[in-house]
Structure formats: C-alpha cells, structure tokens
Design an enzyme around this catalytic site. Sequence first.
Site, short mmCIF file in Angstrom:
data_model
loop_
_atom_site.label_atom_id
_atom_site.label_comp_id
_atom_site.label_asym_id
_atom_site.label_seq_id
_atom_site.Cartn_x
_atom_site.Cartn_y
_atom_site.Cartn_z
N SER A 233 0.81 -1.22 0.00
CA SER A 233 0.00 0.00 0.00
C SER A 233 0.85 1.27 0.00
CB SER A 233 -0.86 -0.02 1.26
OG SER A 233 -1.35 1.26 1.55
N GLU B 259 0.25 3.65 1.71
CA GLU B 259 0.33 4.11 3.11
C GLU B 259 1.70 3.80 3.70
OE1 GLU B 259 -1.83 5.84 5.26
OE2 GLU B 259 -2.91 6.30 3.42
N TYR C 168 -1.64 0.66 10.60
CA TYR C 168 -1.94 0.00 9.32
C TYR C 168 -0.70 0.05 8.41
CZ TYR C 168 -3.77 -0.55 4.58
OH TYR C 168 -3.96 -0.94 3.29
P1 GDP Z 1 -6.38 6.30 3.38
O1 GDP Z 1 -5.52 7.12 2.49
O2 GDP Z 1 -6.17 4.83 3.22
O3 GDP Z 1 -6.31 6.71 4.81
O4 GDP Z 1 -7.89 6.51 2.83
P2 GDP Z 1 -9.14 7.33 3.40
O5 GDP Z 1 -10.11 7.40 2.27
O6 GDP Z 1 -9.65 6.75 4.68
O7 GDP Z 1 -8.56 8.78 3.74
C1 GDP Z 1 -7.96 9.60 2.76
C2 GDP Z 1 -7.65 10.96 3.34
O8 GDP Z 1 -8.86 11.66 3.60
C3 GDP Z 1 -6.90 10.96 4.69
O9 GDP Z 1 -5.87 11.92 4.61
C4 GDP Z 1 -7.94 11.40 5.69
O10 GDP Z 1 -7.41 12.09 6.82
C5 GDP Z 1 -8.77 12.34 4.84
N1 GDP Z 1 -10.11 12.59 5.38
C6 GDP Z 1 -10.64 13.81 5.66
N2 GDP Z 1 -11.88 13.66 6.17
C7 GDP Z 1 -12.14 12.34 6.20
C8 GDP Z 1 -13.26 11.57 6.64
O11 GDP Z 1 -14.26 12.09 7.08
N3 GDP Z 1 -13.16 10.20 6.52
C9 GDP Z 1 -12.03 9.61 5.99
N4 GDP Z 1 -11.99 8.27 5.87
N5 GDP Z 1 -10.97 10.31 5.60
C10 GDP Z 1 -11.01 11.66 5.70
#
Ligand code: GDP
Length: 328
Positions: A127, A129, A151
Amino acid sequence: MPNALITGITGQDGLYLAELLVGKGYNVFGLIRGQNNPKTELVEALVPEVRLVAGDLSDIPSLLRALEASEADEVYNLGAISYVAYSWDQALLTNEVTGRGVLNILEALRLYEQIHRRSPRFYQASSSEMFGKVHQVPQTEETLLWPRSPYGVSKVFGHYTTINYRESYGMHASSGILFNHESPRRGPEFVTRKVSRAVARIKLGLQDEIVMGNLDAKRDWGFAGDYVEAMWMMLQQDEADDYVIATGETHSIKELLETAFAVVGLDDWTPYVRQDARFMRPAEVDLLIGDPKKAREKLGWKPRVAFPQLVEMMVENDLNEQKKLHGV
Ligand code: GDP
C-alpha cells in the site's frame, strides 16, 4: 484452466479481481472468514462462479487446507484490516491480520510446496500508506518507507516479508504498492465513498451536511477495476518483482468535494461541509502521488479511468442506490 485463490474476496478488490479472473477462464476460489459471514451473499450475488473456502489469515492450517482445496496456481493476498483510522483503535488486531497474516500465508505456501511439490505464484497487496511521511515526490519502488499508522507499519512488514521470502526461498512472490483505489464498491468509511454517498443524499434532500476531517490531505486516486488488472499482470511475468500502481496525479480532499458536488450541480460545496476533530488522525499522511513508470514499462499497465470520471461514477451510483433505498 488455472486456479486462483483470493483472500479478501468480500472486499472491493476481491470482487473486481474475481470478476476479472472468471472472465479470463480461471477457477476462482475465495477465502471466507468467520462463522456465517454476512458478506457471503454479496460474493454469491456478484460473482456466483467463485467457490468459497472457509479459512482465516490468522490460522495457518486453514490456509494450508484452502491451498489444497483450490490447488491454486496463483494466490492473491488481499485480505486485511484495511481502514487506516481504525488501525489506531485496534493496532494489535491490525498487526495480526494485515502484517502477520502475510507471514502466515507465506508459511502456508512453504508447507504446501513441501507436501505437494507445487509452487503457486503469490501477490501481496502492499500500500502507498507505507510511504506515510513521504521522503520523495513522486513515490517510486525505491522511495524510503516511513509509515504513519499501525496500518502502514503492518503493510511494511508484509511488504518486506514478501521480498524476503522471494529472496530466501526463490518464491514467485510479487508486491503491488497500490495507491488509493476506489469504486462504487468502496466501503463507506473511506473518504471518496463517504463523500459520494453524502453528496447524493444531500442532492436528494436526505441529509443536510457532511462532517469531515482534514481537507488538505492529497491522494493519488485511481479506479479499483483498473488496479486489479495490474495484480494479474504481475503474476504473469517470468520474474516476480515490486511495482507502484498509481495514476501519477494527486488531488486534495477539497478538490474531491468540489468535483463530487459539481456532479449534482452544486457549485459551492462549502455550506454543506463541516469539519470535526473526530475525523482527524493522530498522524496524517499529507501527500501521496505515485510514479507508475515501472508498471507502464515492464507490465504494459496504465490506468483507464481518470479522477473526474471516477468521482462521477461513484456519485451517479450513490444517487441510484439512494433513490432505490428511499423511493425518492
Ligand atoms: P487512506 O488514504 O487509506 O487513509 O484513505 P481514506 O479514504 O480513509 O482517507 C484519505 C484521506 O482523507 C486521509 O488523509 C484522511 O485524513 C482524509 N479525510 C478527511 N476527512 C475524512 C473523513 O471524514 N473520513 C475519511 N476516511 N478520511 C477523511
């Protein structure tokens, strides 16, 4: 016909990959976890050709039995606890499944090889990440890994374990460093689906606002349907290797909001969005942008769906889904 075993069959990628492999004439087996798994029906409805085998990434004998039942030629390890924010709340469980699970399946593969003299090819879902606090822009296969969540740390363990088993035992084990990939099947806890669903519901008058976390983070978002093709391509190579799979473009959460609201004709998204600390993370990954050059040159892979089409596809899907659900 070749046999493929997929862990994480009930997830977004598992379903797309199963469809792809069924279309290519594979016998597809999916590892299904738990007693009376509620997602079984989803797999049966979407890809009825898949044969489900009971097993769990934390139970090595069950993995060995799944390999035996499927007589797998190719094994795709997509099973994980995959939601970054949740990984701080259940760090040990995330480590157990997302990290140690990779070691377990590689050990099961070694046992399978010793007993049956068969050596399935292996794909590990690594990933972006893992790049976390990025040390290079854009990120490549050579970029230093600096994960920022339990993660991410667990994925780094899985990634290096895959490389180590390739180098130690000569396994055909490849690792795909996939950047964020989305679709109408994305879980609603991820930001793209959270936004597409909320935009649809706001448009239909079913909700007034959306509560978000950090709006400045940037991600390289692609379409999951394109990304599973890269997984398959990796296992068709003579040599196993590691590949970044990305679009090479990055967009902020603000741009995601702007694009999604524009799909339903709402040009100013700001009145509908509120920020709350509840959705902020203890450590953030600020910027992800991948360089897919190696995948393009060695695999001949390239993404087909660009960011605006991806967002439109997801919002349109949620509009239809919400209309059906609520009869509006
Ligand atoms: P990730 O890259 O695997 O963590 O995928 P996510 O879709 O969960 O998050 C992507 C980005 O969106 C991260 O930087 C989060 O901090 C940002 N983010 C901002 N607001 C939100 C929210 O309400 N939910 C999630 N899941 N992410 C958010």
